[in-house]
Design an enzyme around this catalytic site. Structure first.
Site, PDB file in Angstrom:
ATOM      1  N   ASP A 432       0.870  -1.170   0.000  1.00  0.00           N
ATOM      2  CA  ASP A 432       0.000   0.000   0.000  1.00  0.00           C
ATOM      3  C   ASP A 432       0.913   1.229   0.000  1.00  0.00           C
ATOM      4  O   ASP A 432       1.982   1.211   0.601  1.00  0.00           O
ATOM      5  CB  ASP A 432      -0.879  -0.004   1.244  1.00  0.00           C
ATOM      6  CG  ASP A 432      -1.713   1.248   1.351  1.00  0.00           C
ATOM      7  OD1 ASP A 432      -2.442   1.541   0.399  1.00  0.00           O
ATOM      8  OD2 ASP A 432      -1.608   1.936   2.388  1.00  0.00           O
ATOM      9  N   ASP A 630      -1.188  -1.007   6.524  1.00  0.00           N
ATOM     10  CA  ASP A 630      -1.220  -0.478   7.883  1.00  0.00           C
ATOM     11  C   ASP A 630      -2.169  -1.238   8.792  1.00  0.00           C
ATOM     12  O   ASP A 630      -2.300  -0.912   9.961  1.00  0.00           O
ATOM     13  CB  ASP A 630      -1.568   1.013   7.882  1.00  0.00           C
ATOM     14  CG  ASP A 630      -2.943   1.285   7.271  1.00  0.00           C
ATOM     15  OD1 ASP A 630      -3.720   0.330   7.108  1.00  0.00           O
ATOM     16  OD2 ASP A 630      -3.233   2.448   6.968  1.00  0.00           O
ATOM     17  N   ASP A 634      -6.470  -1.417   5.112  1.00  0.00           N
ATOM     18  CA  ASP A 634      -6.033  -2.511   4.248  1.00  0.00           C
ATOM     19  C   ASP A 634      -6.452  -3.882   4.771  1.00  0.00           C
ATOM     20  O   ASP A 634      -6.036  -4.901   4.227  1.00  0.00           O
ATOM     21  CB  ASP A 634      -4.502  -2.488   4.119  1.00  0.00           C
ATOM     22  CG  ASP A 634      -4.002  -1.155   3.595  1.00  0.00           C
ATOM     23  OD1 ASP A 634      -4.611  -0.637   2.653  1.00  0.00           O
ATOM     24  OD2 ASP A 634      -3.016  -0.635   4.141  1.00  0.00           O
TER      25      ASP A 634
END
Length: 735
Positions: A432, A630, A634
């Protein structure tokens, strides 16, 4: 008994296990019970991890285990639900391991002189063997060694016999008593074929092995014990009237207020309500630089204040605290078993009786074929002694104990053994962007002005000072860092998605997109247009500012890339892994960042809700995906991925959606986690290969009479110790 519901897993201490066959037998007994939903018994940790029904018959469980000659401590089951006490170690307590190692050390020191005497007899040859005094001395010393120093082996073998079971001690007792008994018979009848030295050497070598194994197992559990010892034992409680009193940490409850002075340990997880201090969090996160904490910040128990006093309101204590959760995650991983280890346990369960049969067949065959009773006894004893299932029982748990413990020291929490097995199959690491590859907050990267840059910053900072937009906050913070105080605007208006207009020093300042400046009648010079386009092509957000009909400059803002990100991506490529970045940013910004970092592929303009689908697409294309995020937005993608890696903080360690949790926001920990997982899995494979290979090769050699019983004892002891020592190499990982 019919079970209705089950409770959380429990780790129950088990006494009396001496090899892998013991753990396999206990596990089989527990799994047969209707009130035990699942059970895994770990020889290395000395624990049984069980899931019990709410209506479990605890006395019945204890009785079932006792019937086969072992004891199980059900105290944790009786206390289940108590979360106020600090966590207790599931690996054997340090004092117990130290006492066990000390006891075996004494036996070794007593056995060595006897072994030296028998070595002299062997070197002296026939003259010593025929000396009546020497022969009598052999009987006396062998008796002391067999029934004194070797008493733990005989005692455990007798206990197993009373319960009609067998384990490694059974083989040792059968082997040494056979050699001892045959030698006594030879001595009584005037025969010369004495095997007293075999008894002495076998017990000496086995005692050395048990001593080294106890020491090594203690070292393997040192990491988890060190974590447990980090917690504070007392806390300074602040009462409602402002007075302070020192209380045991067990008496602190969530909502209580505690005070921590410089140099003291923070006793609980909590929120700072007064004071400021730099806090050393290295014991939890591995980060060596203290972190500044002030009112509103969170702190974790076991960290240390370095420069000031803090008043903290406790938010989590006991089993809910960060330290307890770290320990629990490590323990969960240590309790697991791989498919290979389950196979080893099944082999161990039938191994001892099989070896006993092989020894009897060996004796009968040698006696029938050669008629040489001495050779028959020697070969049978060698078979009994060489066949050690201990190495099989230690192969996986020792590597797991050391690997997960070392990971916890490095700020990497491995949730389960299955995670280790999946790491080796990962082909792609999906990052991410925001908060993972980047720092998650906007910063000013460039300031380009047609005139005085400081004046540009002063006016644009003042104009944005009343805005709460992240870009505005980044500009204001940068302006204050460069110039100090800023003037206050006398009027302010915000145009959502476009910018702001504010009166600064009697002049209207317009800050934002080109459209807003055009509506305000502000012309943008070509030089600033070119600068804005260049900055946007580099993946940054360009903000124009102007007054008195003309744009005066452009400020570029970006979510800055973590300084270690490029090196981490390069290291992953060296490990044979491809990298993918997923982000909601536009394609131009995303590709600019990816090019800067060396990312292989980019998935841009992906909404948070669609990240899981992107992971599914990669998997459908044959990729084994490790997702790094995190752990919050996510979470669905982390769950969908083959390996979820969550970047947390010292107080965010229970991210249920991840398989690996990194306690510090440092991407280098991603590489550390993958390399440590691979190293641990590699060590497990090595251990099991040598453990299986040792027994497969050694038993036929012993049955053919090619292995002296004394050497068999030494080899057997070394096999277990070698597995432990190989596992302990993981303690040096990353150093």
């Amino acid at each position: 008994m019919t079970t209705e519901t089950t409770r959380a897993p429990l780790d129950l201490p088990v006494e009396g296990m001496t090899c892998g066959s013991c753990s396999a037998r206990i596990q089989k007994i527990l799994q047969r019970r209707d009130d035990v939903a699942s059970a895994e018994v770990n020889y290395a940790t000395g624990k049984a991890r069980v899931v019990l029904a709410d209506d479990a018959d605890l006395d019945g469980i204890a009785s079932a285990v006792e019937k086969i000659g072992y004891q199980i401590d059900l105290t944790p089951a009786r206390q289940q639900g108590n979360t106020t006490s600090p966590p207790q170690p599931t690996s054997a307590p340090a004092d117990h391991e130290a006492a066990l190692a000390a006891a075996w050390k004494v036996r070794v020191l007593l056995a060595l002189p006897a072994a030296a005497f028998f070595l002299w007899v062997m070197v002296a040859g026939e003259s010593a063997m025929m000396d009546p005094t020497v022969r009598t001395a052999q009987l006396v010393l062998a008796t002391l060694v067999e029934f004194g120093i070797g008493w733990p082996f005989l005692r455990e073998a007798a206990r197993r016999a009373r319960h009609l079971t067998a384990n490694m001690d059974t083989l040792i007792a059968m082997g040494t008593l056979s050699a001892y008994g045959w030698s006594v018979y030879q001595l009584a009848t005037g025969g010369m074929e004495l095997y007293f030295e075999a008894t002495a050497f076998i017990i000496t070598f086995l005692s050395i092995g048990r001593w080294m194994e106890a020491r090594a197992k203690s070292n393997a559990g040192r990491s988890i014990r060190a974590l447990l010892q980090l917690g504070a034992k007392e806390a300074v409680l602040v009462t409602d009237d402002g007075t302070e009193r020192t209380v045991p940490i067990e008496d602190v409850r969530a909502g209580d207020v505690v005070r921590v002075r410089p140099g003291q340990k923070v006793p609980v997880d909590g929120e700072v309500i007064e004071g400021s201090s730099a806090v050393d969090e290295s014991m939890l996160t591995g980060e060596s630089v203290p972190v500044e904490k002030t009112v509103g910040d969170t702190v974790a128990g076991a960290t240390i204040t370095t420069s000031g006093s803090l008043t903290i309101r406790a938010t989590a204590v006991g089993a809910d605290a960060a330290l307890a959760q770290i320990v629990r995650l490590v323990e969960d991983a240590q309790a697991g078993k791989s498919e290979m280890q389950r196979l080893a346990d099944r082999v161990s369960a039938v191994f001892v009786p099989t070896v006993a049969v092989i020894a009897v067949v060996t004796f009968v065959t040698w006696l029938t074929v050669t008629g040489d009773a001495n050779a028959a006894v020697s070969a049978a004893v060698a078979v009994l002694i060489i066949a050690c299932p201990c190495a099989l029982g230690l192969a996986t748990p020792m590597a797991i104990m050391v690997g997960t413990g070392r990971g916890a020291q490095l700020g990497v929490l491995i949730r389960s053994l299955e995670v280790l097995e999946r790491v080796k199959d990962v082909t792609t690491v999906l990052f991410d962007k925001t908060g993972t590859l980047t720092e998650g907050r906007m910063r000013v990267t460039d300031v380009e002005a047609t005139g005085d840059a400081d004046e540009l910053l002063r006016r644009i900072g003042a104009a944005e000072s009343d805005s709460e937009h992240p870009i505005a906050r980044a500009i204001v913070d940068h302006a204050r860092e460069q110039l100090g105080t800023l003037p206050r605007p006398t009027s302010f208006s915000s145009v959502a998605g476009h910018g702001v207009r504010a009166d600064v020093d009697g002049t209207e300042v317009v800050v934002g997109r080109r459209k807003l400046l055009a509506e305000a009648g502000i012309r943008v010079p070509e030089v600033l247009e070119d600068a804005a386009e260049r900055l946007e092509a580099a993946g940054r957000t360009a903000v124009l500012a102007g007054w008195d009909g003309e744009a005066r400059g452009v400020v570029a803002v970006a979510d800055t890339v973590r300084p270690e990100a490029a090196a981490v991506v390069a290291r992953l490529r060296e490990l044979g892994l491809s990298s993918v970045m997923i982000t909601g940013d536009n394609a131009r910004t995303a590709h600019a960042i990816a090019d800067e970092l060396g990312i292989d592929r980019v998935l841009a303009e992906v909404l948070p809700a669609d990240k899981q689908q992107e992971v599914q697409r990669l998997q459908a294309a044959g990729e084994q995906v490790a997702m790094v995020g995190d752990g919050v937005n996510d979470a669905p993608a982390l769950v969908q991925s083959d390996l979820g890696i969550a970047i947390g903080t010292g107080t965010d360690v229970a991210i249920e959606s991840s398989d690996l949790t990194l306690l510090r926001a440092d991407l280098n920990a991603v590489v550390t986690a993958i390399e440590l997982s691979r190293a641990t899995q590699r060590t497990i494979v090595q251990n099991l290969f040598w453990a299986f290979g040792y027994n497969v090769a050694a038993i036929p050699v012993a049955a053919l009479g090619l292995l002296d019983p004394a050497l068999a004892g030494a080899a057997m002891a070394f096999s277990s110790v070698s597995v432990v020592l190989n596992s302990l190499r993981l303690r040096r990982f990353g150093r």
